[in-house]
Motif scaffolding. Structure first.
Motif, PDB file in Angstrom:
ATOM      1  N   ALA A 201      17.880  66.763  46.560  1.00 32.80           N
ATOM      2  CA  ALA A 201      17.872  66.422  47.983  1.00 32.80           C
ATOM      3  C   ALA A 201      18.218  67.608  48.878  1.00 32.80           C
ATOM      4  N   ALA A 202      18.682  68.714  48.301  1.00 27.88           N
ATOM      5  CA  ALA A 202      19.086  69.874  49.097  1.00 27.88           C
ATOM      6  C   ALA A 202      17.858  70.687  49.506  1.00 27.88           C
ATOM      7  N   PRO A 203      17.548  70.778  50.785  1.00 20.79           N
ATOM      8  CA  PRO A 203      16.291  71.419  51.212  1.00 20.79           C
ATOM      9  C   PRO A 203      16.226  72.911  50.931  1.00 20.79           C
ATOM     10  N   THR A 204      17.367  73.578  50.771  1.00 18.09           N
ATOM     11  CA  THR A 204      17.354  75.024  50.549  1.00 18.09           C
ATOM     12  C   THR A 204      17.637  75.412  49.097  1.00 18.09           C
ATOM     13  N   LEU A 205      17.713  74.426  48.209  1.00 18.76           N
ATOM     14  CA  LEU A 205      17.918  74.734  46.792  1.00 18.76           C
ATOM     15  C   LEU A 205      16.696  75.467  46.231  1.00 18.76           C
ATOM     16  N   THR A 206      16.942  76.552  45.510  1.00 18.21           N
ATOM     17  CA  THR A 206      15.855  77.276  44.844  1.00 18.21           C
ATOM     18  C   THR A 206      15.742  76.873  43.383  1.00 18.21           C
TER      19      THR A 206
ATOM     20  N   TRP B  56       7.224  68.975  43.660  1.00 21.59           N
ATOM     21  CA  TRP B  56       8.096  69.929  44.343  1.00 21.59           C
ATOM     22  C   TRP B  56       8.987  70.722  43.388  1.00 21.59           C
ATOM     23  N   PHE B  57       9.211  70.208  42.177  1.00 18.15           N
ATOM     24  CA  PHE B  57      10.112  70.858  41.226  1.00 18.15           C
ATOM     25  C   PHE B  57       9.531  70.881  39.819  1.00 18.15           C
ATOM     26  N   ASP B  58       9.673  72.023  39.154  1.00 22.23           N
ATOM     27  CA  ASP B  58       9.331  72.153  37.744  1.00 22.23           C
ATOM     28  C   ASP B  58      10.592  71.913  36.912  1.00 22.23           C
ATOM     29  N   TRP B  59      10.449  71.170  35.809  1.00 17.58           N
ATOM     30  CA  TRP B  59      11.576  70.843  34.940  1.00 17.58           C
ATOM     31  C   TRP B  59      11.327  71.442  33.567  1.00 17.58           C
ATOM     32  N   GLU B  60      12.332  72.129  33.004  1.00 18.18           N
ATOM     33  CA  GLU B  60      12.135  72.795  31.716  1.00 18.18           C
ATOM     34  C   GLU B  60      13.418  72.770  30.887  1.00 18.18           C
ATOM     35  N   LEU B  61      13.285  72.440  29.604  1.00 11.53           N
ATOM     36  CA  LEU B  61      14.394  72.553  28.656  1.00 11.53           C
ATOM     37  C   LEU B  61      14.383  73.979  28.130  1.00 11.53           C
TER      38      LEU B  61
ATOM     39  N   ILE C  92      15.770  73.314  36.585  1.00 15.06           N
ATOM     40  CA  ILE C  92      14.970  72.661  37.621  1.00 15.06           C
ATOM     41  C   ILE C  92      14.684  73.713  38.686  1.00 15.06           C
ATOM     42  N   ARG C  93      13.427  73.995  38.932  1.00 15.97           N
ATOM     43  CA  ARG C  93      13.079  75.088  39.835  1.00 15.97           C
ATOM     44  C   ARG C  93      12.103  74.617  40.891  1.00 15.97           C
ATOM     45  N   ARG C  94      12.408  74.934  42.145  1.00 11.17           N
ATOM     46  CA  ARG C  94      11.525  74.546  43.245  1.00 11.17           C
ATOM     47  C   ARG C  94      10.232  75.365  43.188  1.00 11.17           C
ATOM     48  N   ARG C  95       9.114  74.676  43.352  1.00 10.49           N
ATOM     49  CA  ARG C  95       7.829  75.352  43.355  1.00 10.49           C
ATOM     50  C   ARG C  95       7.631  76.124  44.670  1.00 10.49           C
ATOM     51  N   PRO C  96       6.952  77.275  44.612  1.00 13.20           N
ATOM     52  CA  PRO C  96       6.676  78.021  45.856  1.00 13.20           C
ATOM     53  C   PRO C  96       5.885  77.184  46.855  1.00 13.20           C
TER      54      PRO C  96
END
Length: 274
Positions: free
Chosen positions: A139-144, A175-180, A202-206
């Protein structure tokens, strides 16, 4: 954006330590009361750092005894370490008093407002509050990015490592990529938990894969509604052209909903909505 699915939380509190029983120190009792398992394995800390590649502003939830805090600071990150336990927070403050790159806050990170500037989250988090912290991150809009030590099964299911995907992952996939990114054995923690852990990234997509947030989330919620047992049966309750959309996405008609890859959900959305 995080979305609230009633069945999303697959984290669990710790079980008993193998050598449990007998008298315990107040510190150990405090750890157990908060369902805390502190990371004591330097190799595991190095794994977390390698995945996180920290830099800039980093928020650390549940900083505990500071093993990750110190590693983040050594790599040049500007660390805000959150810790709710008064004793742990006091010790962490004392240990980092001379380090201008570390700020200790006695608070629950999920009850704070996210920074306005871009930031990452890195931490070893309690199994019992995993979903709460992940929801706050999403939910954090500035999380990378968020690099989190979680229960292994939680990381596997949310990253699709089982060949199945959680509704939270699917709903946030555009909006987010998830990876183990690696497993950490239970012996790397004290007290020793009953299950192994893993590093979930968990990484925000460009750029988002979908622009129409509301319609995409509505599609996912309908698919996971459980109507009929298959994704086809669920979607046909609200949408026309489902068979054609599933065919384009390469989804068999009888596929169970959590076996549908998130990229296929994006394709179905484009076919049905766009």
């Amino acid at each position: 954006m995080a979305h609230d699915f009633a069945y999303r939380n697959y984290s669990h509190t710790q079980g008993k330590v193998k050598n449990g029983g007998g008298d315990r120190s107040p510190r150990d009792q405090g750890r157990r009361t908060l369902s805390r398992n502190f990371l004591v394995d330097p190799a595991a800390v190095d794994l977390v750092m390698a995945v996180a590649d920290p830099g800039g502003l980093v928020l650390e939830p549940e900083a505990g005894d500071g093993s990750i805090t110190r590693a983040l600071a050594r790599r040049g990150a500007s660390v805000t370490a959150y810790e709710i336990d008064p004793l742990s927070a006091a010790k962490l403050t004392a240990r980092n008093r001379s380090d201008s790159g570390v700020r200790v806050v006695r608070a629950d990170v999920t009850k704070t407002r996210a920074p306005r500037e871009p930031f990452a989250v890195v931490g070893n988090i309690s199994f019992s509050v995993t979903a709460k912290i992940v929801d706050w991150c999403l939910a954090a809009p500035t999380l990378t990015s968020a690099t989190l030590l979680t229960q292994l099964d939680y990381a596997r299911w949310h990253s699709g490592d089982h060949g199945r995907w959680s509704p939270v992952t699917v709903a946030n996939w555009p909006w987010f990529d998830w990876e183990l990114c690696g497993q950490v054995g239970r012996e790397s923690f004290r007290p020793v938990p009953s299950v192994d852990s893993a590093v979930l990234r968990i990484r925000r997509r460009p750029e988002p894969l979908v622009r129409e947030l509301d319609s995409y989330v509505e599609l996912v919620e309908t698919g996971f509604s459980g109507m009929g047992g298959s994704v086809r049966a669920s979607l046909r309750t609200c949408y026309d052209g489902v068979d054609a959309a599933l065919a384009v996405a390469g989804i068999d008609r009888d596929t169970v909903v959590d076996h549908v890859h998130p990229d296929q959900w994006v394709q179905v959305h484009k076919r049905l909505i766009s």
